[in-house]
Design a protein around this motif. Structure first.
Motif, PDB file in Angstrom:
ATOM      1  N   TYR A  83     -37.514-125.923-101.413  1.00  0.00           N
ATOM      2  CA  TYR A  83     -36.461-125.279-102.200  1.00  0.00           C
ATOM      3  C   TYR A  83     -35.398-124.756-101.236  1.00  0.00           C
ATOM      4  O   TYR A  83     -35.698-123.980-100.331  1.00  0.00           O
ATOM      5  CB  TYR A  83     -37.059-124.133-103.026  1.00  0.00           C
ATOM      6  N   LEU A  84     -34.154-125.233-101.406  1.00  0.00           N
ATOM      7  CA  LEU A  84     -33.041-124.750-100.590  1.00  0.00           C
ATOM      8  C   LEU A  84     -32.645-123.378-101.146  1.00  0.00           C
ATOM      9  O   LEU A  84     -32.338-123.268-102.333  1.00  0.00           O
ATOM     10  CB  LEU A  84     -31.854-125.703-100.661  1.00  0.00           C
ATOM     11  N   GLN A  87     -32.872-117.300 -99.254  1.00  0.00           N
ATOM     12  CA  GLN A  87     -33.995-116.437 -98.875  1.00  0.00           C
ATOM     13  C   GLN A  87     -35.025-117.179 -98.025  1.00  0.00           C
ATOM     14  O   GLN A  87     -36.058-116.616 -97.657  1.00  0.00           O
ATOM     15  CB  GLN A  87     -34.668-115.898-100.143  1.00  0.00           C
ATOM     16  N   GLY A 110     -31.016-125.251-106.198  1.00  0.00           N
ATOM     17  CA  GLY A 110     -30.790-124.258-107.245  1.00  0.00           C
ATOM     18  C   GLY A 110     -29.304-124.165-107.570  1.00  0.00           C
ATOM     19  O   GLY A 110     -28.457-124.749-106.883  1.00  0.00           O
ATOM     20  N   GLU A 113     -27.721-118.237-110.857  1.00  0.00           N
ATOM     21  CA  GLU A 113     -28.365-117.075-110.235  1.00  0.00           C
ATOM     22  C   GLU A 113     -29.572-117.503-109.400  1.00  0.00           C
ATOM     23  O   GLU A 113     -30.081-116.755-108.581  1.00  0.00           O
ATOM     24  CB  GLU A 113     -28.795-116.123-111.360  1.00  0.00           C
ATOM     25  N   ILE A 129     -29.816-122.548 -95.010  1.00  0.00           N
ATOM     26  CA  ILE A 129     -28.968-123.080 -93.930  1.00  0.00           C
ATOM     27  C   ILE A 129     -28.103-121.979 -93.321  1.00  0.00           C
ATOM     28  O   ILE A 129     -27.199-122.255 -92.545  1.00  0.00           O
ATOM     29  CB  ILE A 129     -28.110-124.286 -94.367  1.00  0.00           C
ATOM     30  N   GLY A 130     -28.381-120.741 -93.628  1.00  0.00           N
ATOM     31  CA  GLY A 130     -27.656-119.649 -92.976  1.00  0.00           C
ATOM     32  C   GLY A 130     -27.602-118.422 -93.859  1.00  0.00           C
ATOM     33  O   GLY A 130     -27.865-118.485 -95.057  1.00  0.00           O
ATOM     34  N   TYR A 132     -25.726-116.642 -95.706  1.00  0.00           N
ATOM     35  CA  TYR A 132     -24.596-116.529 -96.608  1.00  0.00           C
ATOM     36  C   TYR A 132     -25.032-117.202 -97.908  1.00  0.00           C
ATOM     37  O   TYR A 132     -26.011-117.942 -97.916  1.00  0.00           O
ATOM     38  CB  TYR A 132     -23.341-117.216 -96.049  1.00  0.00           C
ATOM     39  N   LEU A 134     -24.344-119.752-100.960  1.00  0.00           N
ATOM     40  CA  LEU A 134     -23.583-120.889-101.508  1.00  0.00           C
ATOM     41  C   LEU A 134     -23.703-120.857-103.027  1.00  0.00           C
ATOM     42  O   LEU A 134     -24.590-120.214-103.575  1.00  0.00           O
ATOM     43  CB  LEU A 134     -24.187-122.199-100.992  1.00  0.00           C
TER      44      LEU A 134
HETATM   45  N1  SAM Z   1     -29.185-115.109-106.546  1.00  0.00           N
HETATM   46  C1  SAM Z   1     -29.632-115.795-105.360  1.00  0.00           C
HETATM   47  C2  SAM Z   1     -29.905-114.769-104.262  1.00  0.00           C
HETATM   48  O1  SAM Z   1     -29.186-113.778-104.191  1.00  0.00           O
HETATM   49  O2  SAM Z   1     -30.828-114.997-103.466  1.00  0.00           O
HETATM   50  C3  SAM Z   1     -28.561-116.765-104.879  1.00  0.00           C
HETATM   51  C4  SAM Z   1     -28.350-117.911-105.807  1.00  0.00           C
HETATM   52  S1  SAM Z   1     -27.154-119.045-105.210  1.00  0.00           S
HETATM   53  C5  SAM Z   1     -25.697-118.477-105.977  1.00  0.00           C
HETATM   54  C6  SAM Z   1     -27.496-120.515-106.062  1.00  0.00           C
HETATM   55  C7  SAM Z   1     -28.315-121.549-105.299  1.00  0.00           C
HETATM   56  O3  SAM Z   1     -27.621-121.945-104.148  1.00  0.00           O
HETATM   57  C8  SAM Z   1     -29.674-121.102-104.829  1.00  0.00           C
HETATM   58  O4  SAM Z   1     -30.636-121.187-105.845  1.00  0.00           O
HETATM   59  C9  SAM Z   1     -29.949-122.043-103.693  1.00  0.00           C
HETATM   60  O5  SAM Z   1     -30.520-123.250-104.139  1.00  0.00           O
HETATM   61  C10 SAM Z   1     -28.545-122.337-103.151  1.00  0.00           C
HETATM   62  N2  SAM Z   1     -28.210-121.612-101.908  1.00  0.00           N
HETATM   63  C11 SAM Z   1     -27.350-120.576-101.806  1.00  0.00           C
HETATM   64  N3  SAM Z   1     -27.226-120.153-100.556  1.00  0.00           N
HETATM   65  C12 SAM Z   1     -28.020-120.946 -99.803  1.00  0.00           C
HETATM   66  C13 SAM Z   1     -28.329-121.006 -98.416  1.00  0.00           C
HETATM   67  N4  SAM Z   1     -27.800-120.147 -97.546  1.00  0.00           N
HETATM   68  N5  SAM Z   1     -29.177-121.965 -97.984  1.00  0.00           N
HETATM   69  C14 SAM Z   1     -29.739-122.830 -98.857  1.00  0.00           C
HETATM   70  N6  SAM Z   1     -29.493-122.816-100.191  1.00  0.00           N
HETATM   71  C15 SAM Z   1     -28.638-121.889-100.673  1.00  0.00           C
END
Ligand code: SAM
Length: 245
Positions: A83-84, A87, A110, A113, A129-130, A132, A134
């Protein structure tokens, strides 16, 4: 290797996977990459993939039942579900090397949210991947696919290319130069023109150490040094610049 990418936006992957090294690897059947639309596993007329979070709050959550069906339909004995996620464990080259040894990857992207937490029981590993956030896991999945594919034997023209690179052996790579030898008064370091392989090897090792010291000193703390490296480090630290531009 086979890579299945579970995503709500399969069209995002068309261009990156149809160019350059990944495209060639796919054509030569060194890697099989499939994008799988999560929506295909949603039931009902509206094929709903997300819903409001229990407990209230902003954003939508990707549904457990939909993701569970999607993963279940792809997963085999030798699959690794990743799962990307922001966290997850930060992706580094050691992780890429480990992941590249797998037979079958299922990359879960994902969106919104995030995903219903209960799906984590079907996930083997979370990768980030870091530090921050996405909007979706798609770009992160592309990063993983790119980094992993280039390590599959036969994908790079010369498999040694992936052995002399930044992070291999815990150092950044030495600098490269190509023709013209002099341009706008800037010259290629003399040692590289000498044809003396041992001197070139030492020069490169020294520059590798020096760059890592300047750009990523944190990496130096993580590794052990042989005698030659200790001597080169001493030269860098105590003997000044001397052709180590
Ligand atoms: N609410 C989540 C949180 O605060 O941990 C963030 C959700 S993000 C807006 C939506 C999706 O983007 C995540 O479910 C994940 O799959 C992906 N994503 C966001 N940042 C990522 C990162 N730094 N590395 C890998 N996947 C990321």
């Amino acid at each position: 290797m086979k890579i299945d990418i579970l995503t709500l936006f399969p069209a995002m992957f068309a261009s990156p996977f149809n160019e350059s090294i990944i495209e060639r690897a796919r054509t030569r059947k060194l890697v099989e990459i499939n994008t799988v639309n999560i929506r295909d596993y949603a039931l009902g007329r509206h094929q709903q993939v997300d819903d409001y979070p229990y407990g209230g709050g902003a954003g939508m959550v990707m549904k457990f039942d939909v993701l569970s069906r999607a993963i279940g339909s792809l997963k085999g004995e030798n699959s690794r579900v990743i799962y990307l996620s922001p966290q997850g464990k930060p992706l580094d080259q050691d992780t890429v090397v480990r992941v590249a040894r797998q037979e079958h990857l299922i990359l879960l992207c994902g969106h919104y949210e995030g995903i219903d937490e209960r799906i984590m029981n079907l996930v083997d590993e979370e990768l980030s991947i870091g530090d921050y956030v996405l909007s979706g896991g798609e770009l992160a999945a592309m990063v993983v696919v790119d980094a992993v594919t280039r390590l599959i034997p036969g994908v790079l023209g010369d498999d040694n290319s992936s052995q002399e690179e930044s992070f291999v052996g815990g150092l950044l790579e030495y600098p490269h130069y190509t023709r013209p030898r002099i341009y706008q008064g800037e010259e290629v370091p003399e040692t590289l023109l000498s044809g003396h392989h041992e001197q070139i090897r030492l020069w490169r090792k020294k520059l590798s150490l020096k760059r890592t010291l300047i750009k990523r000193p944190d990496l130096l703390l993580k590794r052990e040094y042989d005698q030659e490296e200790r001597k080169l480090l001493e030269e860098i630290l105590f003997n000044g610049e001397k052709k180590t531009k």
